[in-house]
Design an enzyme around this catalytic site. Sequence first.
Site, short mmCIF file in Angstrom:
data_model
loop_
_atom_site.label_atom_id
_atom_site.label_comp_id
_atom_site.label_asym_id
_atom_site.label_seq_id
_atom_site.Cartn_x
_atom_site.Cartn_y
_atom_site.Cartn_z
N LYS A 195 -11.43 -3.32 18.16
CA LYS A 195 -9.92 -3.53 18.51
C LYS A 195 -9.67 -3.07 19.82
O LYS A 195 -8.58 -2.84 20.24
CB LYS A 195 -9.31 -2.97 17.23
CG LYS A 195 -9.87 -3.38 16.10
CD LYS A 195 -8.71 -3.02 14.99
CE LYS A 195 -9.30 -3.49 13.63
NZ LYS A 195 -8.27 -3.32 12.47
N ASN B 14 0.82 -1.13 -0.12
CA ASN B 14 -0.04 0.14 -0.02
C ASN B 14 0.83 1.30 0.09
O ASN B 14 2.12 1.07 -0.02
CB ASN B 14 -0.83 -0.01 1.18
CG ASN B 14 -0.25 -0.13 2.58
OD1 ASN B 14 0.67 0.77 2.83
ND2 ASN B 14 -0.25 -1.32 3.46
N ASP C 162 -4.41 -6.55 4.86
CA ASP C 162 -5.56 -7.49 5.50
C ASP C 162 -5.37 -8.84 4.88
O ASP C 162 -6.14 -9.72 5.17
CB ASP C 162 -7.00 -6.87 5.28
CG ASP C 162 -6.89 -5.41 6.26
OD1 ASP C 162 -6.48 -5.63 7.40
OD2 ASP C 162 -7.44 -4.42 5.73
N LYS D 141 -14.02 0.69 14.75
CA LYS D 141 -12.67 0.01 14.89
C LYS D 141 -12.12 0.25 16.30
O LYS D 141 -11.59 -0.65 17.14
CB LYS D 141 -11.81 0.97 14.01
CG LYS D 141 -11.69 0.35 12.62
CD LYS D 141 -10.68 0.93 11.59
CE LYS D 141 -11.12 0.31 10.20
NZ LYS D 141 -10.52 1.18 9.12
N LYS E 79 9.05 -17.20 -10.76
CA LYS E 79 8.08 -16.09 -11.33
C LYS E 79 6.82 -16.48 -11.93
O LYS E 79 7.09 -17.66 -12.96
CB LYS E 79 9.03 -15.68 -12.19
CG LYS E 79 8.47 -14.28 -12.75
CD LYS E 79 9.36 -13.58 -13.56
CE LYS E 79 8.40 -12.37 -14.39
NZ LYS E 79 9.30 -11.84 -15.28
O1 PMT Z 1 2.98 6.27 6.72
P1 PMT Z 1 2.44 7.52 6.10
O2 PMT Z 1 2.65 7.47 4.58
O3 PMT Z 1 2.90 8.67 6.85
O4 PMT Z 1 0.77 7.44 6.23
C1 PMT Z 1 0.10 7.32 7.35
C2 PMT Z 1 -0.97 6.41 7.45
C3 PMT Z 1 -2.09 6.93 6.73
C4 PMT Z 1 -0.62 5.10 7.14
C5 PMT Z 1 -1.47 6.14 8.92
O5 PMT Z 1 -1.68 7.56 9.52
C6 PMT Z 1 -2.56 5.37 9.06
O6 PMT Z 1 -3.75 5.65 8.86
N1 PMT Z 1 -2.51 4.15 9.51
C7 PMT Z 1 -3.46 3.03 9.62
C8 PMT Z 1 -3.73 2.72 8.39
C9 PMT Z 1 -4.59 1.49 8.25
O7 PMT Z 1 -4.39 0.19 7.83
O8 PMT Z 1 -5.75 1.59 8.70
P2 PMT Z 1 -6.81 0.48 8.89
O9 PMT Z 1 -8.24 1.34 8.96
O10 PMT Z 1 -6.86 -0.61 7.58
O11 PMT Z 1 -6.63 -0.37 10.18
C10 PMT Z 1 -6.98 0.20 11.37
C11 PMT Z 1 -6.05 -0.17 12.49
O12 PMT Z 1 -5.83 -1.46 12.83
C12 PMT Z 1 -4.69 0.66 12.27
O13 PMT Z 1 -4.09 1.06 13.72
C13 PMT Z 1 -4.08 -0.54 11.78
O14 PMT Z 1 -2.61 -0.74 12.20
C14 PMT Z 1 -4.45 -1.84 12.55
N2 PMT Z 1 -4.70 -3.10 11.71
C15 PMT Z 1 -4.91 -3.15 10.41
C16 PMT Z 1 -5.07 -4.59 9.74
C17 PMT Z 1 -4.32 -5.57 10.37
N3 PMT Z 1 -4.20 -6.83 9.69
N4 PMT Z 1 -3.73 -5.56 11.55
C18 PMT Z 1 -3.86 -4.16 12.34
O15 PMT Z 1 -3.33 -4.18 13.60
#
Ligand code: PMT
Length: 396
Positions: free
Chosen positions: A339, A208, A277, A335, A287
């Site tokens: 979480k 991503n 995810d 969330k 490959k």
């Molecule tokens: O890295 P930068 O370019 O500075 O950008 C910052 C950012 C946008 C990446 C950061 O600020 C941000 O928003 N990170 C979370 C992005 C994200 O994956 O959000 P989510 O809505 O998918 O997940 C919610 C939370 O669960 C997050 O804290 C994530 O770390 C956590 N998560 C998600 C999926 C997973 N499999 N395990 C997790 O722990």
Amino acid sequence: MLKGKHVVIGVTGGIAVYKVVDVVSRLKKLGAEITVMMTKHATEFVTPLTFRSLSLNYVVVDMFEEPKTWNVEHIEIAKRGDVFLLAPATANVIGKLVGGIADDMVTTVLMATKAPVFIAPAMNTGMYTNPVVQRNMLDLKTLGYHFIDPDAGRLACGDEGMGKLASPERIVETLVAFMSKQDFKDKKILITAGPTQEPIDPVRYITNHSSGKMGYKLAEEAARRGAEVILVSGPTQLEIPTGVKRISVTTALEMYEAVMTQMDDMDIIIKAAAVADYTPEHYSDRKVKKSNDDLSIPLKRTHDIALAINERKKDQIVVGFAAESHDHEKNALGKIQRKGFDFIVLNDISREGAGFKSDTNIVTIIDSKGEQVSYDKMLKGELATIILDKVTQYFK
Ligand code: PMT
């Protein structure tokens, strides 16, 4: 108050030099050790003797004069300071810093130091508001330099407007607040940052747009405030912040394992990483060759690291991030509940200057009771300060 702290001050040529004499005197009274460096132009306004008498230290002007210690002097001074102050900072020295020019002692030392640098500009209003100077200052802020903004008022040239050097009181207060804020001392904090990469074959992977900037700024600020910081980082181009221990990982599984191994020991966990995810169900060690047919790659779920933390945590403070493009609040609140975050930092990634890659962010912080505060666009470094200030409200 500043006993044991060393402040290195770079003085450049402007009439406001006389106010920096007062800054040195005030810092000295607070117990700081001080080294003053002057440009040749600065010595036209005040002599080195004035600064030497107040700092009780020799003043460096010339790169090539006989050194006072048998070290490579500009490197030795660069390592000496806990904090650097550039005051008054002329448009000229700001331009040189942005351009990477190091042609005297002040600019050479500033380029060599890894310590935090505070810049206090002072110049005529026309120069201060000039778009080139404004752009240069923004570039330096983005690179992590701190600014002590000038005051507005009547300037030495008779003009009215922005450009007066900040008062000595304000400069000293800013430095004292910065050096003495150790509110994370004795705290252990784990921060996740960056993207994960989920390999398909030796050539390709799913990832991503996360650059890691948000998480790295949090790690830098937490370390500066005295925390022991572990940064679990996906692949990024960023340097390890001073005082931070980095554990580098590539996949969501590796990030999960690193977090689970470290978490029991932590007081605070901040999940700024963008974790995949889904990951390919099978990794092909050869490959994948193209054919004339379409190709489907079956994906399986990764561990939700935040959920796993929630199931296992004892009394850790846990902060989540949410990157949303629609139904922002509803998704973020969901969330928090699922979480178990104490609060969540919601980025609206559809807005210019927010979320992935940029140096700025636009966020709403929502806590587990649903209370929320929205912030205007700001640098990720500034946001890191706000997030950590909020974390301190959960300290017992
Ligand atoms: O890295 P930068 O370019 O500075 O950008 C910052 C950012 C946008 C990446 C950061 O600020 C941000 O928003 N990170 C979370 C992005 C994200 O994956 O959000 P989510 O809505 O998918 O997940 C919610 C939370 O669960 C997050 O804290 C994530 O770390 C956590 N998560 C998600 C999926 C997973 N499999 N395990 C997790 O722990």
